[in-house]
Design an enzyme around this catalytic site. Sequence first.
Site, PDB file in Angstrom:
ATOM      1  N   ILE A 140       7.973   1.241   6.586  1.00  0.00           N
ATOM      2  CA  ILE A 140       8.402   2.631   6.405  1.00  0.00           C
ATOM      3  C   ILE A 140       8.105   3.444   7.668  1.00  0.00           C
ATOM      4  CG2 ILE A 140       8.056   4.738   5.052  1.00  0.00           C
ATOM      5  CD1 ILE A 140       7.360   2.922   2.650  1.00  0.00           C
ATOM      6  N   SER A 147       2.207   7.827   0.868  1.00  0.00           N
ATOM      7  CA  SER A 147       1.718   6.440   0.855  1.00  0.00           C
ATOM      8  C   SER A 147       0.979   6.177  -0.456  1.00  0.00           C
ATOM      9  CB  SER A 147       0.845   6.155   2.077  1.00  0.00           C
ATOM     10  OG  SER A 147      -0.314   6.959   2.109  1.00  0.00           O
ATOM     11  N   ASP A 169       3.487  13.381  -2.148  1.00  0.00           N
ATOM     12  CA  ASP A 169       4.286  12.665  -3.159  1.00  0.00           C
ATOM     13  C   ASP A 169       3.397  11.805  -4.054  1.00  0.00           C
ATOM     14  OD1 ASP A 169       6.824  11.854  -4.270  1.00  0.00           O
ATOM     15  OD2 ASP A 169       6.633   9.937  -3.213  1.00  0.00           O
ATOM     16  N   GLU A 196      -2.267  10.003 -11.273  1.00  0.00           N
ATOM     17  CA  GLU A 196      -0.894  10.392 -11.592  1.00  0.00           C
ATOM     18  C   GLU A 196      -0.649  10.198 -13.075  1.00  0.00           C
ATOM     19  OE1 GLU A 196       1.660   8.153  -8.966  1.00  0.00           O
ATOM     20  OE2 GLU A 196       0.753   9.049  -7.177  1.00  0.00           O
ATOM     21  N   HIS A 226       5.864  11.359  -7.023  1.00  0.00           N
ATOM     22  CA  HIS A 226       5.937   9.949  -6.593  1.00  0.00           C
ATOM     23  C   HIS A 226       7.382   9.418  -6.621  1.00  0.00           C
ATOM     24  CE1 HIS A 226       3.293   6.112  -6.225  1.00  0.00           C
ATOM     25  NE2 HIS A 226       4.440   5.967  -5.570  1.00  0.00           N
ATOM     26  N   GLY A 229      10.355   6.431  -3.253  1.00  0.00           N
ATOM     27  CA  GLY A 229      11.239   5.256  -3.269  1.00  0.00           C
ATOM     28  C   GLY A 229      12.232   5.280  -4.414  1.00  0.00           C
TER      29      GLY A 229
HETATM   30  P1  NAI Z   1       3.710  -2.015   5.401  1.00  0.00           P
HETATM   31  O1  NAI Z   1       2.709  -3.024   4.932  1.00  0.00           O
HETATM   32  O2  NAI Z   1       4.983  -2.475   5.962  1.00  0.00           O
HETATM   33  O3  NAI Z   1       3.006  -1.075   6.491  1.00  0.00           O
HETATM   34  C1  NAI Z   1       1.690  -0.602   6.397  1.00  0.00           C
HETATM   35  C2  NAI Z   1       1.148  -0.451   7.799  1.00  0.00           C
HETATM   36  O4  NAI Z   1      -0.126   0.170   7.731  1.00  0.00           O
HETATM   37  C3  NAI Z   1       0.946  -1.792   8.518  1.00  0.00           C
HETATM   38  O5  NAI Z   1       1.579  -1.755   9.781  1.00  0.00           O
HETATM   39  C4  NAI Z   1      -0.565  -1.912   8.625  1.00  0.00           C
HETATM   40  O6  NAI Z   1      -0.980  -2.631   9.783  1.00  0.00           O
HETATM   41  C5  NAI Z   1      -0.979  -0.465   8.683  1.00  0.00           C
HETATM   42  N1  NAI Z   1      -2.365  -0.240   8.300  1.00  0.00           N
HETATM   43  C6  NAI Z   1      -3.068  -0.836   7.304  1.00  0.00           C
HETATM   44  N2  NAI Z   1      -4.321  -0.367   7.276  1.00  0.00           N
HETATM   45  C7  NAI Z   1      -4.426   0.530   8.280  1.00  0.00           C
HETATM   46  C8  NAI Z   1      -5.489   1.344   8.746  1.00  0.00           C
HETATM   47  N3  NAI Z   1      -6.689   1.320   8.171  1.00  0.00           N
HETATM   48  N4  NAI Z   1      -5.237   2.146   9.816  1.00  0.00           N
HETATM   49  C9  NAI Z   1      -4.024   2.168  10.412  1.00  0.00           C
HETATM   50  N5  NAI Z   1      -2.974   1.405   9.992  1.00  0.00           N
HETATM   51  C10 NAI Z   1      -3.180   0.611   8.937  1.00  0.00           C
HETATM   52  O7  NAI Z   1       3.929  -1.029   4.162  1.00  0.00           O
HETATM   53  P2  NAI Z   1       5.184  -0.088   3.900  1.00  0.00           P
HETATM   54  O8  NAI Z   1       6.206  -0.828   3.133  1.00  0.00           O
HETATM   55  O9  NAI Z   1       5.562   0.597   5.144  1.00  0.00           O
HETATM   56  O10 NAI Z   1       4.515   0.966   2.865  1.00  0.00           O
HETATM   57  C11 NAI Z   1       3.527   1.875   3.306  1.00  0.00           C
HETATM   58  C12 NAI Z   1       2.943   2.647   2.136  1.00  0.00           C
HETATM   59  O11 NAI Z   1       3.952   3.361   1.441  1.00  0.00           O
HETATM   60  C13 NAI Z   1       2.242   1.795   1.087  1.00  0.00           C
HETATM   61  O12 NAI Z   1       1.039   2.445   0.717  1.00  0.00           O
HETATM   62  C14 NAI Z   1       3.144   1.867  -0.093  1.00  0.00           C
HETATM   63  O13 NAI Z   1       2.424   1.710  -1.274  1.00  0.00           O
HETATM   64  C15 NAI Z   1       3.731   3.265   0.036  1.00  0.00           C
HETATM   65  N6  NAI Z   1       4.999   3.453  -0.661  1.00  0.00           N
HETATM   66  C16 NAI Z   1       5.196   4.617  -1.343  1.00  0.00           C
HETATM   67  C17 NAI Z   1       6.371   4.847  -2.013  1.00  0.00           C
HETATM   68  C18 NAI Z   1       6.609   6.138  -2.722  1.00  0.00           C
HETATM   69  O14 NAI Z   1       7.381   6.168  -3.672  1.00  0.00           O
HETATM   70  N7  NAI Z   1       6.002   7.218  -2.314  1.00  0.00           N
HETATM   71  C19 NAI Z   1       7.431   3.838  -2.066  1.00  0.00           C
HETATM   72  C20 NAI Z   1       7.171   2.670  -1.234  1.00  0.00           C
HETATM   73  C21 NAI Z   1       5.977   2.495  -0.590  1.00  0.00           C
END
Ligand code: NAI
Length: 413
Positions: A164, A241, A266, A271, A294, A297
């Site tokens: 994302i 996130s 969000d 929740e 929320h 997505g």
């Molecule tokens: P992803 O796994 O592709 O990316 C997460 C990134 O965070 C990775 O590059 C990782 O190295 C980095 N990361 C992990 N721990 C870290 C730290 N302590 N400091 C700095 N960077 C760190 O995940 P994606 O798909 O991009 O999703 C990200 C977030 O979005 C997740 O928490 C997911 O649950 C949330 N999300 C929320 C949605 C919503 O409806 N609001 C829908 C989809 C995802």
Amino acid sequence: MASVPPTSFPKDQIKILLLENIHPGAHALFAAEGFQVEALSTALKEKDLVEKIRDVHVIGIRSKTQLRELPIQEAKRLLTIGAFCIGTNQIDLDCANKRGVPVFNAPFSNTRSVAELILAEVIALSRQLGDRSRECHTGVWKKLASGSYEVRGKTLGVIGYGHIGSQIGVIAEMIGMNVIFYDRVTKLPMGNNRPVPSLGELLAHSDFVTLHVPETPQTKNMIGVDELSMMKKGSFLLNASRGTVVVIPALADAIRRGHLAGAAVDVYPEEPEANGEGFKSELQGLPNVLLTPHIGGSTIEAQESIGREVATSLIRFINTGTTTGAVNFPHVDLPPAIGRETHRILNVHKNQPGVLRDINKIVSDKNANIEAQVLATDPNIGYLVMDIGSDVSEDVKQGIASIPASIKTRILY
Ligand code: NAI
């Protein structure tokens, strides 16, 4: 999908149970394969689930069905589980793993939807759109330019440059923003996006800070009083996130004091489980704060894409044994042999020394030629996909299945 030989188990006897209103696009893909599909619009309580799951080969669920040890143990024919969502907390992944059942989900299907929401919110915050709209709805005319800015030329700081975060970085550049990012691991920068070496540096240089990290012990309360005070005065924070990443009282305080000019949130530490009233947050009523339930997505496209992504993984597993992308299983992807007649055997066994040696002995004792063989392991299990040349595969299967460490053995074709 590459064409694969017909499976030895007739496809029309493979039973697929889909719960919780899974997108019809997934049914269509299963039906096109010739599987039997039963789709229910609701989740099932454990007692009903245990009854229903007994004779199914594949179950598809979303977030409400609790697939714990009991139903998984009872599902003697279960080959695989599809989580038609992102999270898999509702499934006992360890139990499924030890029973040789891979679980597939859809981690990338809503990436674009979240990225678009964040971009919309960056502009909305910059123009105080939430407040202006609310005023007009309540009959108040308040035309002003103070505190409103274009986003062109401003700096967007992305924390967590994964699927994302990097997508947002690309789109934000298209509307003229400078993008910097901070990630725990080294990431390839997209376009002109620029990595910064520390969280502190990102916070100090960004006009907008947006969070895209997973929920981990390291990200819990990642943005609290200290981090907010490192942010520029008049900057904005966005969190789509996980709710535990930001300390809400600290954020509310930073907005009340005018240190931050606004926020878009969000996700929350707690929740509501269902739609309706009963949502409370300290952020309610604060100026230029966008609160959403929320929905990052939640789009029609993401739902469709989840249906397609998970159904495709399940079909690929049923037809070829491929486990790439499974969340609880060793990953194996052995392409079907082209131009040679081979028989494919899948075996899941306890990960202990000597199993591969025993299996290979059985194969060579039957004078069967191994055309290809891939083994991957995790701490509990080994997963072996093997193509053999001659038609003794039923014999070989019986031999392999009788090894004490074997959990599941099946001839695919
Ligand atoms: P992803 O796994 O592709 O990316 C997460 C990134 O965070 C990775 O590059 C990782 O190295 C980095 N990361 C992990 N721990 C870290 C730290 N302590 N400091 C700095 N960077 C760190 O995940 P994606 O798909 O991009 O999703 C990200 C977030 O979005 C997740 O928490 C997911 O649950 C949330 N999300 C929320 C949605 C919503 O409806 N609001 C829908 C989809 C995802």
